[in-house]
Every structure is written in C-alpha cells, then in structure tokens.
Design a protein around this motif. Structure first.
Motif, short mmCIF file in Angstrom:
data_model
loop_
_atom_site.label_atom_id
_atom_site.label_comp_id
_atom_site.label_asym_id
_atom_site.label_seq_id
_atom_site.Cartn_x
_atom_site.Cartn_y
_atom_site.Cartn_z
N ARG A 30 0.85 -1.21 0.00
CA ARG A 30 0.00 0.00 0.00
C ARG A 30 0.88 1.25 0.00
NH1 ARG A 30 -4.01 -0.38 4.87
NH2 ARG A 30 -5.06 1.37 3.85
N PHE A 31 1.97 1.19 0.77
CA PHE A 31 2.91 2.32 0.74
C PHE A 31 3.80 2.28 -0.50
CE2 PHE A 31 1.99 2.12 5.31
CZ PHE A 31 1.70 3.45 5.56
N HIS A 32 4.23 1.08 -0.84
CA HIS A 32 5.25 0.97 -1.85
C HIS A 32 4.73 1.32 -3.25
CE1 HIS A 32 9.12 0.16 -3.33
NE2 HIS A 32 8.84 -1.00 -3.90
N ARG A 33 3.46 1.01 -3.51
CA ARG A 33 2.92 1.40 -4.82
C ARG A 33 2.75 2.91 -4.92
NH1 ARG A 33 -0.94 -3.80 -5.11
NH2 ARG A 33 0.77 -5.23 -5.50
N PHE A 34 2.49 3.53 -3.79
CA PHE A 34 2.45 4.99 -3.79
C PHE A 34 3.83 5.56 -4.11
CE2 PHE A 34 2.93 9.01 -1.44
CZ PHE A 34 1.90 9.75 -1.98
N THR A 35 4.83 4.99 -3.49
CA THR A 35 6.22 5.36 -3.82
C THR A 35 6.49 5.14 -5.30
OG1 THR A 35 7.11 4.97 -1.63
CG2 THR A 35 8.63 4.63 -3.47
N ALA A 36 6.06 3.98 -5.78
CA ALA A 36 6.33 3.62 -7.17
C ALA A 36 5.75 4.65 -8.13
CB ALA A 36 5.74 2.24 -7.47
N VAL A 37 4.49 4.97 -7.95
CA VAL A 37 3.88 5.93 -8.87
C VAL A 37 4.62 7.25 -8.78
CG1 VAL A 37 1.77 7.13 -9.52
CG2 VAL A 37 1.68 4.74 -8.77
N SER A 38 5.03 7.62 -7.58
CA SER A 38 5.75 8.88 -7.44
C SER A 38 7.05 8.86 -8.23
CB SER A 38 6.06 9.13 -5.95
OG SER A 38 4.86 9.16 -5.20
N TYR A 39 7.75 7.77 -8.18
CA TYR A 39 9.04 7.76 -8.88
C TYR A 39 8.88 7.50 -10.38
CZ TYR A 39 10.04 2.60 -8.77
OH TYR A 39 10.04 1.24 -8.94
N LYS A 40 7.71 7.13 -10.82
CA LYS A 40 7.49 6.99 -12.26
C LYS A 40 7.23 8.34 -12.92
CE LYS A 40 7.60 2.48 -12.21
NZ LYS A 40 8.85 1.80 -12.54
N LEU A 41 6.88 9.35 -12.16
CA LEU A 41 6.52 10.63 -12.77
C LEU A 41 7.64 11.21 -13.64
CD1 LEU A 41 4.43 12.22 -9.86
CD2 LEU A 41 3.58 11.04 -11.89
N PRO A 42 8.89 11.24 -13.16
CA PRO A 42 9.94 11.76 -14.03
C PRO A 42 10.14 10.93 -15.30
CG PRO A 42 10.67 11.73 -11.76
CD PRO A 42 9.39 10.98 -11.79
N LEU A 43 9.91 9.65 -15.21
CA LEU A 43 10.02 8.80 -16.39
C LEU A 43 8.96 9.22 -17.42
CD1 LEU A 43 11.35 6.29 -17.64
CD2 LEU A 43 9.67 4.89 -16.42
N MET A 44 7.77 9.48 -16.96
CA MET A 44 6.71 9.91 -17.86
C MET A 44 6.98 11.32 -18.40
SD MET A 44 3.64 8.43 -15.54
CE MET A 44 2.37 8.15 -16.77
N GLU A 45 7.56 12.16 -17.57
CA GLU A 45 7.96 13.48 -18.05
C GLU A 45 9.00 13.33 -19.17
OE1 GLU A 45 9.52 15.42 -14.58
OE2 GLU A 45 7.63 15.19 -13.50
#
Lengths: 476, 476, 476, 476
Positions: free
Chosen positions: B286-301
């Motif tokens: 539950r925490f780690h997927r939140f982390t994951a989405v957060s760190y995917k943002l620069p990749l999407m940028e």
C-alpha cells in the motif's frame, strides 16, 4: 553459375568496400567482431540451399539451372505463398532475426519489373530491359543485395528541393554519356555491410522541380565513393547463455553515403522521370511489407511459444488470467498469419508479376506493428522479473554460487533451475534486451511506419462502394 | 547523529558483505565497475541533502535534530504529498532511475508501524516497540536500506508448505532464546548491494501450516550467512554519448540467500503469527505502490518531453497525427499524476500513520503500468529508426566519418546533427536499450504485477454501494 | 424572492413559448406526453431544495436570503467540490439522467463573469455589469436556464463568413439603440423546452471578418421570433417495467431558431468584439466539462453497480473473467472520479471565480467519453442476451405466460425471475435501448467532442517544461 | 418439390402455433403488427430465389432438382466461400439484419451430419440416417428453420443436474417406444415465430449424471406443448423516415417452452449419449460462428460506408483525424473479411462435410465482436449529435417547421438538409436506436460470448509446436 557456397559468399565480401565502424575503416567484414557476426548470420541463407531439409523450398530448378527461390518472379498466389513460407522458414532457422540478403533485394527487383512495365507502356522500354538483365545477373551469381531507400530527409515537413541543404535527398549531380554521378546519403540501410549489391530507390513521390532527385539504380558494394557508416546499436559482446539469440545473430545497418558515386547507364532504373518516383517507392513497399509480415511470423511464434513454455515452467498455466493472455498472443499471431496468407491468394498480376493484395498486406502489417509492444508486455508479464534480475551465466558454474542458484531458482516440479534460467534468458534476450528493443523499433519503423501503412490502407479500401451501400440504406 | 556525507556512506559499504558478481566475490562494491556505478547513483541521495536547491525538501528539522525526510512518519495528506514530491524530485535528479535506498526501506518501516499497531491492539505490543526503536536507529544513522520480500516461490501455484522443497519460501529453521535462525532466498532485491540494512518481509498471506514462514525482520548487509548474487542485466560498459542515462545510472538487484542467518530478538518483527503475514505483505505494498507511482513521474515526463523535443527536431510538430500522439502522452502523464496526488489527499490514518488511498494508488499504478509499453511505442514512433541505426559516438569525432555525419544527420533548420543525435541517443537509451527494457519490465513487475494491482482495486472498490444503487434503479 | 415551488416552475412554462413537436405547435409543455416527461424530470431540482435529505447541499443561505447552490459563484476548490457533489447527487436522484436546468446556465454565467472580467480589464466594464445583474436576476428568481451554443455550421470545414449561406452561424442582422436583432439557429439545445431563460454563446473563435457573428446574450424562452423544434429521439411511449429509467426521465433537445429576435441592450454580453468570442466559447466549456464529468459519475456507478448485481444474480461472480471485467469498470469510475476531484482542488481563481483545472478536466472528460462504449460492452457481456430477448412486462401477469416466465427465468438460488427480469430490464434500458444509445452519443458529443477535448489538453499540458527536462537528460 | 413462393411460406405459418406476444396468444403471425414485420423480413429469402440478380447464388441445381443453396452440404473451401457470399448477400439485401431462417438451421444440420458420422463410427448409425432423412425433408420442402440451443440455465455456475430446479436445462421426462417427451425451456431462440421447424441442440458438455439432459431433436413449430413467448425489445412502431432500417426489418426471439412435448423417434438425434453432447454443441458453433461472421460483413460495410458518406456530407473528409477514424473502420472490416475467407479456404473435411477453420473463425468472430462498440463509437463521432437531436419526419413537411429545417440543416455545399437528415436518420437507426443496441448485444452474445470464443481459440491454437520452437531457441 551454380548457387554459391558459404565460402564463396564470404570471399566476395573482401572487395575493398568502405565500411566504417566506430570511426574506423573495417579491413575485412568477415573477421570484424561485430560485423563478422552479421556475416555469419547471413550465411544461413547459403547453408539452407545445401541443407536437404530446406533445399526443396529454397532452390528453384529450371532444367539444369538452379537458383535461389528468392529470385523467382512470382506469377500468382502460389508463388507468393511459397515465397512467404521461405522467408518465414529461413527467419525461423535464424532464430527470429530475418536474414534479408535476398528478401529485400528481390522485393526491389519485383517492383522494378512492375514499374519498368509501366514505363515501357509509356514508351520507355529501356528501363525494363536493364531491370531484366540486372535481375538475371544477380540471380545467376546468387548475390546478396541491400536496398537503400530512406533519404536522410533533413526537415521532414519539406520536400527534396525545398530543403535548406540540396543533398538531404540523394540526387544526380552530373549526367554523362555513359552514366550519372550521384550525391547524398541514405539511412537505415540494412545488410549493406555484407551484401554484394546495393539497389537504390527513391523514398517518396516527387514534384517537377525534384527532377534531379528522381533516381534509381544499382551499384556494387565496393563502388568508389560509396561509404557505409555502421550503426552500433546492440553491438556489445554478449554471453551466449545470457543472450542465446543475439550473441549469435546480428543484422547491420548503415548510414550509406554517396560521395559522388558514378553509376553506369545499364544500372540506372530511373533518371529524372519524376512521375514514376512515387510509384516506384510505393510498389517496392507493396512487396516489402509482404516480406516483412512473412518474416515476423517466427517472431510471433517465439512470443507465444515463450509465453506458454514459461507459464508452464512457472506453474501458472491453469490460471485464468494466464490463459487469457496466452489466447491474446495466439489470436495476434493467427490473425497476422491468416491475413498475409489471404493477401497472397488474392494477389493481382501486374505486368506479369504477382503483387500481394495491398490492402490486406498493409492491414496485416499495421496490426502486427501496432500490437507488438503489447505482445511483448504480455510475455514479460508471464515470465516474471527474473528477466532483468537473473544471475549471470558464471553463477551457474562458480563454486561460490552454483549451489544456491540451482537450489533456489527451480520452477514447477520437474523444471530445474538451469533449464528455467536458460528459458528466461532467451525470453530476456527476445523481449528485454537491446535485441528486444531493436525488434520493437523495427516493428514501428521498418518497411515504413504506422502512418504510411494507414495511408495506403485508406487508399486501397473501397470507400465508394460501401458509401453507396450506406446511401442506399438511407434511401438517398 | 547528523546526516551522512557521501564519503561516510561509501565507507559504510566496506563492511565485509558477501556480494557475488559473475560468480566472484566482490571485494569492494565502491570500486567494482558495475556495482560502483550503482553506489555512485545512490550517492545522489546524500548529495541532495547538502544541496541548497533540495535541502528544504530533503531534510526534516525537529529542533536541533536533522534527518532525511524519507524517515518522517506521515501524519496526513500533506506529508504524503511532500514525500511524493521528494521521491519524484530525487528520481528526476537521477535521470529517471529511482534511487530507492531510503524510499523502499521507509515504506517497510511505515507498514511495520501500522501492522505493529494492529498487533499491539491484539495484545502483542513488543513488535511495535522494536519497530519504533529500529526506525529511530535507521533514521538517526541516516542509513541506506533494502527490502527483501519476494520469495523464490518454486511452483507459483502452491503455498509455502506445499512446495516440493521446504526452502522455496524463507523460513525459521531454529528458534533460540536470543533470536532465530532463518534459511531461504529472496529474489529481485533492489539496492541490496549498496544498502546498510536489509528488511525482510513475508511475500503473501499464510495459512496455519505455514507458521515457520511467517517471519519478518531486519539485518545488516554484512550479516554472517547472507549472500547476495548480483544480476547482470544491463551491466555492459557503455559510452556516455550513446547512453547518456544508463552509462551513469544503475540499480542493482540480487538473489539474496539466507544461508542460516541469525537474527537477534530485537530485530524480529513477525515470528509465527500467520494471521499477520498477509496484512504485512499488503500494507507494505500500500505504501510501496504509492512510492512507485511517485518515482514513475519523471520517467513519464521524460517520455512526453522526449517525444515533443524530437518531433520538433524532426520538423513534424505540426502534423496532426503527431499532435494526437503527444496528447496521448500528455494525458497518460496527467492522469497518473492527478490520481496519485488525489491518493495522497484522501489518505486514511491508521495507528497514527497516514496510508495513501489504496484504491486510487492501485488504479494509478495499474494505469501507469499497463499503458507503459504503448507510451514507449509512441516515443519510438515519433523519434524514428535512428534509435537503432545511429552512428557511433566515435563517428562524431573521427576524421573519416565526422563530416558525413554532420552533413547528413541534421534535422529541421537550426537543429544540427550533433544535437539531434544526442537527443536521439538519449531516447534510444530511454526506450530502445537494455535500460529501456529494464524500465518496461519494472513497469510490469515492480511493486507487484498487474493481477495483484487489479485484485487490490477489486477489493477496495465499494461494489456494495453501487450495486445497491443499481437495484434501486431497477426497483428491486 | 424565495426558492420556487414545483408548481411555480410549471406555471412559469405556460408563457406562450413557440415549441414544435412533430411539426405541431405545443400548447402547454406541461401536459405534452413527451415534453411533459421532461418537465417532470426537471422538477426534481425544485423538489430537492425542499427535501430535508438534500436541502443542506442544494440551498445556499446568505443571511435571510436563500438561493439554489447552483447559482453560487465558486471562490475556490471547496466550492467546486460542493458543486460537483450537488450535480452528482441530483443526477443520482434523477436515475442517471442529468437535470441540467441550472447546471448549464450557471456554467455560462461563470464563464461570462470571467470573460466580463477580462473585457473590463480591457476598458469595457459594461458587459461585466450586465452579467452581474443578470446573474442576480436568475438566482433571485430561481430560474431554469438553457444554453444555446452550437451553431448549425453548414460546411464544418469553413468559418462563419465563408459559408455558402450567411445564417449558418447566428449573427446580428440589425443594431439598434436599445438592442440588437439576431438571426440564425443553434442545434442540440438541451432543456430549452422547459427553461425560463436561454443564454446564447458563440461556438468558436472568430476572425475580424466575423464581427456580426461575435455575439452573446440572454433572452426569455418566450421571446418573439424564437422557435424551438424538438427532437424526437427516444420519445416513444414506454412501459415503466421494461424501461424503469426512461419511462420516467427525459431530456429534450431542440433546433432553436432565431427568426429575427430582438435582444435588449442589458441582455447583450458580447457584441462584435471578435477577439473575445473564442475565449467565451472556451471558458464556458472549461466549466461545462467539469459539470459534465460530475453528472457522469452516477452513470458510471450505475454501470459498475449493474454489472456487479447482475453477475451476482446470474451466479457468475466468482469467475475470474467476471472479476476482471468488474475491476475494469471499478477502475474506470475511480479514475474519472479521482481526476475530477483533483481538478476541483487544483483550480485557478480568475477574476474572482474558481475555474476547475482545465487540463485535468479535459483529460477526465476524454477518458470518460472515450471508454464509455467499452464499459457498456462489459455490462452487456455480464448481463446476457436477455437484454434484448426478455419477455414483456405483460408476460409477468398474463395467465397464459406468467407461470412459464416465473419458472424458467430465475437466476442463482434466491434470485427469483421477477427480480432478475426487473434488474435486466433496467440494464437494458441503461445500455441497450434508445436511452442507452442517447447516453452513448452524449458521451461522444456533449460538451464538445473528442478532438476538442484533446486539443484543449494539448494546449494546457506543459510541454515546454518536460521538453527541457528531456534536453537536459540528452545533455543538449 | 420446387422452391416455395412467398405466399406458400406465409401460408405455412398459419399452422396453429402457440406464439405469445405481451401475454396474448397471436392468432396469425403474418398479420401481427410486430411479428408480421419479421415475417416480411424473412420473405426476402424466398424473393431472392426468384430474383434473377441472386438466383445463381441462391439456388442449387442438381439435374432437374432445385433447392436453396443453404441446404447444400459443403464439400470444400469453395462451397464454404459461396455459402459465406450467399449469407452476406442476403443480409446486405436485408439492410444489415440477417434473415437466418435457413442459415442457422443448416448450421445445425451440418453439425448433426458430422456428429452423426462420429456416432456411426462408434456403432450408432441410426442417428446419422435420421439426420440425412431430415435434411432431405427440410431441403426438399424449402423449410424455414430455427435452432433452440441455449437453456435457461438458472445458476450459471452449476451444471444441469446440480440446479435447484430440474428443468433449468431441457430434459427427457419420459422415454416411450415411439419417441420421447421433453420438458424445459430454451431462450434467445431466433426466428422461431416464423419458422417451420425447430431444431433443438444441447448447449454444453454433459457429465454421466446428466443423461436425461443429453438430447437433440427436431419438431415442427406447431408441436403440441410448444409455447413461444416473444421478446418485445425494439417492437415500438417506427416511422420509416426516422428509422429506415428497423421500421422495415425485424427478427424475433422467443423464450421457447417445452411443456411436455412429444418427439417421435425419427426426429431424435441424441438421446442420452452424454459423451456426444459437448461435441454436438461445439460442432454447431463451429459452423454457426462462420455464418455469423459472414452475416456481419454487410453491417461492417454499412458502418464504414456511413462514416464515409456522413463525413463527406459534413465537409470534414479532409481532416486528418477523420481519415484516421475511417482507416480504422476500413481495417476492421478488411481484417474480419480476410480472416473469414481464409477460414473457408483452410477448412477441414470431417465425415464428408467441410468445416471452416475453427481457429480462424473464432479469432475472426472475436475480433469482430470485441471491437464492435468502438466501431459504433467512431461512426457516432463522425456523424455528430444530430443522431439524437434531429427533428422529426413531420418537421420536413409541416408548414410551421419545414422552411427552418431545410434552411438550417444543410451540410457541405451540394448536400441539402433533407438528404443529410435521411443519412443521419439511417445512421441513428444503425447505431443510436434500439436497433443499434440490438446489434451491439448480438455482437457480444450471439453465437456464444467472448469467453466461449476465446476458449475455443485457445484450444485450437498449436501451443505445443510454438513452445517447442521457444525451447529450441533457449537451447533446452
């Protein structure tokens, strides 16, 4: 002349050609650590012709003469089906990487026959005659051929004459009695480093002002002034356990520079007839996309086969979502295959050459290409993250690590760690390596991109007839 | 103790840990050609804490005390938004590759607090006390942490006790007065080679017969019996011009073997309470997927930014299909970002810890993951086949090739060949290299795969309430 | 003036308005068999204001004054969230069909305030003053409002002045001291037959030559020269057992003809200022798409709720593919809801009015719209073909058929035939009837189509900033 | 006996059959306002046999004998292609709604021949003999046939014997010397109200305990005890200008109740042989899905034709997004058509009957079905919201409204309002009416749903062979 041996082929590449790799001239492509791999890969073609398992398919016999079936001018659907089968079979033997040293060249030759027929009908019979002669020359000498079509293009929103720079499209810079001199560069030229001949075609339709750019011809790979600058993508050295496909199979692309190259008259297939430039470009891809779909079939087999095999190894074959994903891969493969076979059967014969159904070919190609990444995703999904976290080949032999790897990385009962890792390594090579990425990019760009495929489908589909039906239904 | 310096961090890794790379023990991870790169990448975390541009975001101050914000226990939506921003910012600074040496460890610590709270409520307060103490220890010593969760699993259709092999899931093999001895192996353990601590969590729900497998704890990376066998994917040496991201940034994964490792009592967070194993596994993600989405943002940028920049360089920005594809990337990024921010804001506070909205987090993660390959396809489409056919870095400097490359590979007016190639090389590294493949596989598998995300979304969505509405509409 | 009662509302519609249905003038919309249904549907708004369950949400109190919350000018995210909740709640109470008699009119009023603010800043304060006065008038009299925006357009590839026919866009045909005379026609005007006021807005950006077409104003529904020609889609009489939603709920659209209608000065909000026409059109949809997504939420609840309820009734809830499909619907609803809530929270305040985040709103709207048909497909899939093969309402009561229907059409144990059929009838009404089709078409076209939504998203997304990041990664 | 005339067909339906509509027995289906429409629709079959344009295709001649081609037992690919063409042609003539009175019945007859062949091979020759005799009887009398296959099923997660209620699947309640008595009910029985014969097939595989449920037979539509309760979906009366298709074309479905119906021995095709029940069900759909794809072709032609025609009328044909959407529709149609033709060509001959390639047929059917809603969405998108907001047929003639409608609803130059409205009305009927919804539901459910199609594709695809290829590539 009979079919060439592997040795003859390799020797023929020692011809003084100007190939550059990482800024340095390559003295012998056969012995180069990277390009040598591509040569080795290409030899599969010559080996198949001698292999009793493939001989029937790979070799045509006309009386005492024998030649590679690739060179056979297709007369109807059956010929096209056989050609498709040959392309698929050789690519399968070559571990999903197309060989291409005869496929693409004969696509060009077929197109040149068709366009030459059109030109003859318009009162210019000389081009067709040259094409026919050149075709026999390549066939009888069992040559390897590359096709250089895509110009470097500069600003892609502008045509040849409108570019900042006159050489952004290849052009005739001098017309002589005995031939022409050309200048410019083509990109993405596949198998050029290890071909005997380079066929050059225009990349698009031309306008009257583009006369100097409307040019097609063929030259040997060692023609003076011809320079090939090799791409390095995927050229790191690889362990054959970790990369069972790409450690052994390679295709080379070059930036192919024509630094004032002379082309003799009998090798010129278009010289300023702007009205035929577009037709030539288009006719080539009508054949070449058919070739493309044919050589994608083993890749799709490998994807669905890998997915099934690894799901079995992981013990998840009975899970409902796994079945669903496997069915997706099966349908993907089945559709593309069914469509390309139907394209062969519903070919049209133009100037004596069977041309695969263009609408079906483009639709098949687009469907393959547009759904490729999703297929890769499914295979990655079913395989697991070991795709990128697996131990090294050396960990299977090292005293320090071997026992742990064998103990812990087994799969479903009966599927030991070593076999499982080899399977996963192969899938990693296929879908999660620079080779996998190469296949993704090829899916998107090779033989023309999405928009080109869609445009051709739009043009070929019979909108008039269905619109008439719609209007009938509407009572108008 | 204050925040550590880069040097202190590097020194701390010289602790005798047993890391194996290609079958050989690594004497110092700092100087290893591949793992050293991962260490260097991880130091970005320590540099940011000292960098005035990031200090405010990266460092918490409580009175005189300073510690890394990662360790801050979130109390509400604002804390989670800040944490998300920190993760995105550091990943952006790290060129799209997450740093992870504090992200994942604190995800585990937060989950252990929540589950510890539950266990305390059920009459077992000791675990929460240990967690709190361990949390302070890591925070105050500014430690780098890995989390080992995924067991090797053997036959994935069977539970821990039903496996052919008792060690396919990590288990307690001995219970002593002062601690336990554990045996087994975890896979896909990220950043373990260069962390100080390894937190071990169960990977799934357990049944009563799985008591020995219901275990969670933390150990230092140099614990006797702990062996880390490094993955080699993406470890070939790379030219920084051809691979501007992955020549400089690397994350390591290991097969992490517990060859009868002793864990002292105060480091044990679960010991046989099977009923909490599943909860612990789930709370962590539950925490780690939140982390994951957060760190995917620069990749999407990077994906949408690359697509825009290269379309501009290629001169195709005005084409309608290009706009359509760019809009797709923009929408993809916008949706994932909007959803994860909303997940932070609508968090629930459990045992004093703010947990991101689980439904929104899973939906955001799934949407990111399931559409990643298509986004890659679009970027590849807009970039062109030079992704795999570009000349080498050396071709930009060699006398023999430089002039040709510069002359022919320019783009739209004003976009010279060198800049264009550098841009294309970056996109190739991002989407068409083993690094690109690594990101694809991470999208599919990291933080749990598609089915896990879908299952959690199914469970969290309020079907009862919408079904009641449907029945009302039906009048039943 | 206090909030109106249902009776007051109905009486206000007996004002001599010129409404035509199937070629005939309607003498009283209240008693018309089809339009009367639409009036009845609209009364839900007035009922909610009196209903203790909804009063808090539906009514604003300022001192002694009370007015409908729709008219409240939003000052920030909280106001927008409340507005969204009100719209969703009323649509839920209205069985998935939006009421719209205040929603759309206030969207227009908000936009007119913002644009009026811009115009005032450019030295034209009179428009804002008129808007403010008109807003108070509508609010204080608790009026029902329609918005006529879409011109008939003729050849959609041409602008207003370039049309074959000068009236294909609404235009000013005479300017008088005390007002203007307008001519033209708007289509797709919703709730016009049962509104008190019609607000008219331009549908697109205008060029200098389009001066006469740059016009916005408001008129009462009984203005001389105004003719409303009603659409008949979905107007067949329906059995409330077979069509539990659409037999009771209806929205009317009209072709709204302005046959030289006079508009007094104080009701004119744009008169020839071509530079503000596009802004006005766009600002309106910025609010209106936010409204749209809000009123789609109950529809999405009904879809996922129906799918769950009928899967339960059919006994297939445990099947893996069913779960997968339900999860898809859950994610679809969750994403759209999460995004629109985030759009409210990240609003911008312009000239004192909170405008929902335009990028998020458009992305949410597009995601809703583009995936709607697939959601319908899933619901149809889970329900079964009884959607179109179910017996009639009369078969449940007829002596001849009742026993058979009850015996044979039961579902899972405990789910009797009558309840199951009522559920299936509701789903048929929702997804497989002309009402279902109406919702499909609304998804595609209402509040602007796909291309408009994508265009606005393209413009709002910060490509510059992400492209800069990409270039940084590339080192250029 | 020669082919029947329309009159003979109509007269044959006056046979005392027990058809119920809205709870009341229908005295003569020919004159019923709704069912009469379905009869009229079905007569197209008989008219085509007499129409010189279709005679060649529709009628087989064997010596002096003539019979409808539907009854021709296919011997190979050519026969199947002809059959497919006949089905497509008649559906095209019937304005996109399949006629079905011979299509489905002959699908059943072909399947019964194949299964009869299997049963004969297992020592039960009597069934095949009965099938052959019955086939000749239907053919020689040119009969209209329905097939009742889908049982009402109760709890769909349970088999026949496990249901709460023994009659949830049709079963034999009495075995007599001269025949059997059956009880139960089938749903979704198409064209039963206006057929001469009803063929009854099992709907699924059976287990040993399901012996009484393993039953197949044929009875005349007026058999005592047989009751047909008609569905009412789409039965409102329609204006032929507003609904040019569905005002004239209709198919009926019934809940078909077998209230202790006697079946004579020579009409029984399966009686307790549980091992053949599943084969029979499956073999039928192997033929029936081929039929289905064939009759979907005109629907797909209408969709892409309508989209093209209306884009032209609206003046948007040159827009890039419009081309893209049209290409999508073209590719959709082309793929389904190409695949089904290839399925015919690659048929297998089983017990003398050509069975279409099952893998290709299922893939084609699934691709059609799964993408149908998206195709509808595209057509709705290109048509515009007039689909649901167009004025009434009467508005085109009423003095009060005619001038406005004609003035304002024209399209691109040369496309007047009346023609445009008629086109839009047709598209509305096709995609945004209860007829459109009926086609959506048929796409999803008719001839078996998505999961059935996927399951059959999974089973037919040669996973073993591709997995072997994958393992070869892996070197294992």
């Amino acid at each position: 002349m009979p079919l060439r041996t592997v040795e003859q082929y390799k020797n023929s590449l020692r011809d003084g050609r100007a190939v550059y790799f990482r800024g340095e001239k390559v003295s012998d492509v056969n012995t180069h650590p990277v390009i040598g791999l591509a040569v080795e890969h290409a030899t599969i073609d010559y080996k198949m012709a001698e292999d009793p398992r493939f001989r029937e398919l790979a070799v045509m016999r006309e009386g005492a003469e024998e030649y590679s079936r690739y060179y056979h001018l297709p007369k109807g659907g059956t010929d096209l089906l056989k050609r498709s089968e040959l392309i698929a079979t050789s690519t399968r033997a070559a571990a999903t990487l197309v060989i291409l040293i005869k496929e693409i060249g004969t696509d060009a030759l077929f197109a040149l026959h068709v366009v030459g027929g059109h030109m003859a009908a318009k009162g210019k019979p000389e081009y067709l005659e040259r094409v026919q002669k050149y075709h026999r020359y390549c066939r009888d000498n069992d040559l390897a051929m590359a096709v250089a079509q895509t110009d470097v293009k500069g600003d892609r929103s502008l045509g040849p004459s409108a570019q900042e720079h006159p050489d952004y499209y290849l052009r005739i810079v001098e017309e002589r009695k005995d031939g022409i001199v050309v200048r410019g560069a083509k990109i993405h030229t596949s198998v050029s480093t290890n071909s005997n001949e380079i066929v050059v075609l225009p990349t698009r339709a031309m306008k009257p002002e583009d006369k100097a750019y409307a040019v097609a011809f063929a030259i040997p790979a060692n023609a003076p002034g011809l320079k090939m600058i090799a791409a390095t993508h995927g050229s790191a050295q690889k362990d054959p356990i970790e990369h069972p496909i790409s450690a052994r199979h390679k295709m080379m692309e070059t930036l192919t520079v024509f630094d004032d190259v002379f082309v003799p008259k009998e090798r010129i297939f278009l010289q300023g007839e702007v009205e035929f430039a577009g037709l030539m470009a288009l006719t080539f891809v009508r054949f070449h996309r058919f070739t493309a779909v044919s050589y994608k079939l083993p890749l799709m087999e490998a994807l669905s086969g890998a997915a099934y095999a690894v799901a079995e190894a992981n013990g998840i074959l009975a899970a409902s979502h796994v079945r669903d994903k496997l069915t997706h891969l099966a349908a993907y493969h089945t559709m593309v295959r069914g469509l390309i076979e139907r394209a062969a059967e519903t070919c049209t014969v133009e100037h004596g050459i069977a041309v695969p159904n263009t609408l079906l070919t483009n639709v098949a190609k687009y469907h393959f290409a547009h759904n490729y990444h999703q297929a890769v995703q499914i295979v990655q999904d079913l395989t697991g993250a070991l795709l990128v976290t697996a131990p090294a080949a050396e960990d299977l032999t090292s005293e320090a690590t071997r026992a742990y790897v064998l103990k812990y990385l087994g799969g479903r009962k009966g599927f030991d760690a070593e076999r499982r890792l080899r399977l996963i390594n192969m899938i990693s090579d296929l879908t999660a390596s620079d080779y996998g990425a190469y296949q993704e990019v090829l899916a998107v760009h090779a033989e023309g991109g999405f928009e080109a495929e869609k445009l051709q489908a739009y043009r070929e589909y019979d909108f008039k007839s269905v619109a008439a039906y719609a209007r009938t239904l509407a009572g108008i």
